[in-house]
Design a protein around this motif. Sequence first.
Motif, mmCIF file in Angstrom:
data_model
loop_
_atom_site.group_PDB
_atom_site.id
_atom_site.type_symbol
_atom_site.label_atom_id
_atom_site.label_comp_id
_atom_site.label_asym_id
_atom_site.label_seq_id
_atom_site.Cartn_x
_atom_site.Cartn_y
_atom_site.Cartn_z
ATOM 1 N N CYS A 196 27.663 80.366 28.132
ATOM 2 C CA CYS A 196 26.799 80.954 28.550
ATOM 3 C C CYS A 196 25.738 80.836 27.310
ATOM 4 O O CYS A 196 25.184 79.784 26.279
ATOM 5 N N ILE A 197 24.741 80.947 28.064
ATOM 6 C CA ILE A 197 23.886 80.027 28.268
ATOM 7 C C ILE A 197 21.960 80.941 28.766
ATOM 8 O O ILE A 197 22.321 81.961 29.472
ATOM 9 N N LYS A 198 21.161 80.545 28.783
ATOM 10 C CA LYS A 198 19.937 81.553 29.442
ATOM 11 C C LYS A 198 19.777 81.213 31.037
ATOM 12 O O LYS A 198 19.675 81.973 30.887
ATOM 13 N N ASN A 199 19.756 80.031 31.436
ATOM 14 C CA ASN A 199 19.376 80.186 32.627
ATOM 15 C C ASN A 199 20.188 79.008 33.533
ATOM 16 O O ASN A 199 19.772 77.510 33.599
ATOM 17 N N ILE A 200 20.775 79.208 34.008
ATOM 18 C CA ILE A 200 21.110 77.546 34.639
ATOM 19 C C ILE A 200 20.762 76.647 35.889
ATOM 20 O O ILE A 200 21.101 75.991 35.883
ATOM 21 N N LYS A 201 19.918 77.531 36.142
ATOM 22 C CA LYS A 201 19.048 77.027 37.293
ATOM 23 C C LYS A 201 17.612 75.748 35.790
ATOM 24 O O LYS A 201 16.925 75.401 37.571
ATOM 25 N N GLN A 202 17.755 75.819 35.164
ATOM 26 C CA GLN A 202 16.585 74.832 34.160
ATOM 27 C C GLN A 202 17.558 73.572 34.575
ATOM 28 O O GLN A 202 17.157 72.831 34.307
ATOM 29 N N SER A 203 18.475 73.654 34.848
ATOM 30 C CA SER A 203 20.070 72.151 35.016
ATOM 31 C C SER A 203 18.925 71.018 35.620
ATOM 32 O O SER A 203 19.187 70.147 34.685
ATOM 33 N N ASP A 204 18.181 70.881 36.365
ATOM 34 C CA ASP A 204 17.585 69.423 36.696
ATOM 35 C C ASP A 204 16.629 69.144 35.459
ATOM 36 O O ASP A 204 16.161 68.103 35.801
ATOM 37 N N PHE A 205 15.981 70.520 35.363
ATOM 38 C CA PHE A 205 14.279 69.583 34.097
ATOM 39 C C PHE A 205 16.367 69.596 32.781
ATOM 40 O O PHE A 205 15.276 68.495 32.320
ATOM 41 N N GLY A 206 16.607 69.807 32.634
ATOM 42 C CA GLY A 206 17.659 68.642 31.231
ATOM 43 C C GLY A 206 18.146 67.848 31.826
ATOM 44 O O GLY A 206 18.514 67.122 30.877
ATOM 45 N N ARG A 207 18.367 67.793 33.122
ATOM 46 C CA ARG A 207 19.150 66.282 33.335
ATOM 47 C C ARG A 207 18.313 65.466 32.691
ATOM 48 O O ARG A 207 18.298 63.850 32.349
ATOM 49 N N ARG A 208 17.438 65.940 33.202
ATOM 50 C CA ARG A 208 16.324 64.489 33.148
ATOM 51 C C ARG A 208 15.822 64.423 31.569
ATOM 52 O O ARG A 208 15.329 63.292 31.852
ATOM 53 N N GLU A 209 15.689 65.156 30.560
ATOM 54 C CA GLU A 209 15.694 65.191 29.438
ATOM 55 C C GLU A 209 16.696 64.811 28.588
ATOM 56 O O GLU A 209 16.477 63.170 27.985
ATOM 57 N N ILE A 210 17.630 64.380 29.631
ATOM 58 C CA ILE A 210 18.947 63.873 29.230
ATOM 59 C C ILE A 210 18.870 62.558 29.146
ATOM 60 O O ILE A 210 19.200 61.547 28.903
ATOM 61 N N GLU A 211 18.039 62.244 30.344
ATOM 62 C CA GLU A 211 18.590 60.740 31.427
ATOM 63 C C GLU A 211 17.139 59.762 30.316
ATOM 64 O O GLU A 211 16.809 58.663 30.172
ATOM 65 N N ILE A 212 16.129 60.372 29.720
ATOM 66 C CA ILE A 212 14.996 59.774 28.713
ATOM 67 C C ILE A 212 15.648 59.621 28.047
ATOM 68 O O ILE A 212 15.448 59.099 27.262
ATOM 69 N N ALA A 213 16.221 60.698 27.105
ATOM 70 C CA ALA A 213 17.082 60.494 25.767
ATOM 71 C C ALA A 213 17.758 58.752 25.709
ATOM 72 O O ALA A 213 17.825 58.300 25.466
ATOM 73 N N GLU A 214 18.817 58.754 26.948
ATOM 74 C CA GLU A 214 19.652 58.113 27.072
ATOM 75 C C GLU A 214 19.077 56.391 26.928
ATOM 76 O O GLU A 214 19.726 55.864 26.194
ATOM 77 N N GLN A 215 17.612 56.420 27.330
ATOM 78 C CA GLN A 215 17.028 55.012 27.178
ATOM 79 C C GLN A 215 16.130 54.538 25.815
ATOM 80 O O GLN A 215 16.101 53.852 25.285
ATOM 81 N N GLU A 216 16.583 55.882 24.678
ATOM 82 C CA GLU A 216 16.413 55.860 23.279
ATOM 83 C C GLU A 216 17.667 55.724 22.850
ATOM 84 O O GLU A 216 17.415 55.389 21.353
ATOM 85 N N MET A 217 18.546 55.555 23.179
ATOM 86 C CA MET A 217 19.740 56.408 22.511
ATOM 87 C C MET A 217 20.951 54.615 22.602
ATOM 88 O O MET A 217 21.158 54.429 23.321
ATOM 89 N N PRO A 218 20.217 53.130 22.585
ATOM 90 C CA PRO A 218 21.048 52.660 23.426
ATOM 91 C C PRO A 218 21.838 52.235 22.470
ATOM 92 O O PRO A 218 23.213 51.007 22.829
ATOM 93 N N ALA A 219 22.377 52.352 21.415
ATOM 94 C CA ALA A 219 23.974 52.166 20.363
ATOM 95 C C ALA A 219 24.864 53.025 21.189
ATOM 96 O O ALA A 219 26.515 52.695 21.135
#
Length: 620
Positions: A196-219
Amino acid sequence: MSVQVVAAKMAEVEIKDVPGVGKEVPSGGSPAVTPSPEDKTPAKTIKNEPLPQHEVGSSPATTTTPAPEPFSVKAEDPSCPGGFLSPTNPGKMPQASVLKQRPEPQQQNGGGGGGGGGEAFVNRDGTVAEAPRMKKIQFADQKQEFNKRPTKIGRRSLSRSISQSSTDSYSSDSSDDETSPRDKQQKNSKGNGDFCIKNIKQSDFGRREIEIAEQEMPALMALRKRAQGEKPLAGAKVVGCTHITAQTAVLMETLSALGAQCRWAACNIYSTQNEVAAALAEGGFSVFAWKGESEDDFWWCIDRCVNLEGWQPNMILDDGGDLTHWIYKKYPNMFKKIKGIVEESVTGVHRLYQLSKAGKLCVPAMNVNDSVTKQKFDNLYCCRESILDGLKRTTDVMFGGKQVVVCGYGEVGKGCCAALKAMGSIVYVTEIDPICALQACMDGFRMVKLSEVIRQVDIVITCTGNKNVVVRDYLDRMKNGCIVCNMGHSNTEIDVASLRTPELTWERVRSQVDHVIWPDGKRIVLLAEGRLLNLSCSTVPTFVLSITATTQALALIELYNAPEGRYKQDVYLLPKKMDEYVASLHLPTFDAHLTELTDEQAKYLGLNKNGPFKPNYYRY
C-alpha cells in the motif's frame, strides 16, 4: 553613417546605429537619411514607390531589389528609442519587437500585399528585404519559440535535483491525486498487490534513487557481495518499521539478497520517499507507507505489515519501538515466537529497557543506538550536516548572528551545536546531565535553563529523547517569528497538542512548515509538527546511513544465527568486534591505511593483532 556602412557591418555580424532612419515615409515620398555629426559619408535616400516598383537610392553599393511590401520604420516606436545603438544609449541592444513582422492596420501608401506592411532589413549585399527573411538574428521569433515550450513539467528531474522546492525534494509526490492509498487497488507489473503506497507509477524514479544511494553505501554493498553466497538470513522473516528512504531500500534489498523475507512500514508519517516505496513494491517487497500518513494510517500500515495470514515474523528491525510495542500489545503469541529484536533509536531502546526491567521482554534485543558506529557517526556527524539542511530548506533562515537554544547535549545535540556555531550563530545549551553540561561548557557554549532565554532566542531545537521539553508556557513566551523544531526521534518533545486550541490559528505556509498565530498577532514557525526535522523536511547523508544500515544488518545476522543460550531475554550492545568490522568496511572509501601491530606491541598491550582494540567500557 550610410546604408553602405550598415551593409558592410552586417558582414561582420554587428548591428550599428542608422541615425535618422525612423521617420515615417509618406506615400510617394523619399525621406533623406540625415547623417550624424560624426558621419562624413554622404547620405543616401530610400525611396518608397507604390508596388511593384521599390527602389533604393542609386549607389554603386546598392541595387534595386523588388519587395512585396513597403518599408516603414516609425521614429516614435518605443521599442527602438534612438536607433539600435544610439549615442545616448550606446550599450542598449535592439529590442525584440524591432525585427518582428507585425501587421499594420492600414498602409498609407496604398501598397499591395493584402494590406499588410512589414519592417525592412538590409541584407549583407546591401539589398533591402523584409525582416522575416533574415536568418541570423530573430529575437522576437526566438522569444515566441521559447514561450511555446511546455511549462508544466514533472516535479523531479531524472537526476533528482534536490531542490524541487525547499521542502518537497525528499517527498517526491508527483501525483495530484488526493485519494488515500488505502482506497486504491494497485498492482505491480507482476500482478502482485501485497503493498500500500502512494503511486506505483513512480517506481522508475525510485529505482534511480536507490542506484544513486548504492554508490554511497560501500560497506553494505560489500556485505551483500561477500555474504549472499552463504545466505546467512535464509529462513528469516523480518518485519521492519524504519524511515523508508533510498538508503533503507538498499538495506532491505541487501537483507533479501542474504536470504530474508521482508515486510516494511514507516516509523515516521512524513519521512517516506514515495518513489522509493514504489520501487520497492515493484521489486516484490511488501511495503505499507506513504508520505503524509494520518495517525490512523500509521497504525493501520504497521498492522498490515504484521497481520498476514500464514506469515509469522521471527525478527524485528525497529526504529522508535512502535512496531515492537504494537506486536507486544496486539499479538502477544506472535511476540513470544520472535527470535530477536534490533532497535536503533534512543526512544525504542528506552522502551526495551523498561520491558526488560519489568520482566516482560521475552526475546533478546540488540541496542544498535548505543553502538559506537551509530552514536559517533549517525547521531553526531549526520546531524551536524542535516540540521542546517532541514532549517534552510524549510525557512531559508540566515544563521549568522541568530540566537539558538539547543535542548540536550548528547551526540545529536553536539552535532547541531557544532554546525550552528560554525555558521556564526550564538548557541545556548540546556542539559540535565552534569557531564554533558561540562562538555558543552568546555566546547564554548553557555549552559542555561530554557526559561532564561526563551524570550530572546530566534530558534529552539530539541534533541533530548524526552517528553514535554518545550511546553505551552514556553511557546507563549517566545518572540514573534521564533522557529521551533525537533531533532529527536519522537514527537513528544514539543507540546504540539497544547497549540491546537480555538484561540490559536494554524496557517500552512509550505510543506512541513506551519505558522501558529496568537490572538495578538504573534506567530511562531513550527516545523514538521514537532516531528524529526531532518528526515521529515530534508535528507541525510547517505554515507553515514551506510554505517548504521551495515550495523543493523550485522546485528540481525548475529541474533538470527546465535546458538541457543548465547543471548538471554535482555537488551545487549553490539559486540565491539562487530563495530570495528563495520568501520573497517568504510575505510577504503577514503583510501585509508591502518597501521598493524607487531607481535611485540600486541603482547605489550595484551591485544589480539586483529582486534578488538578497545575494551567494552572504553568511551570514544
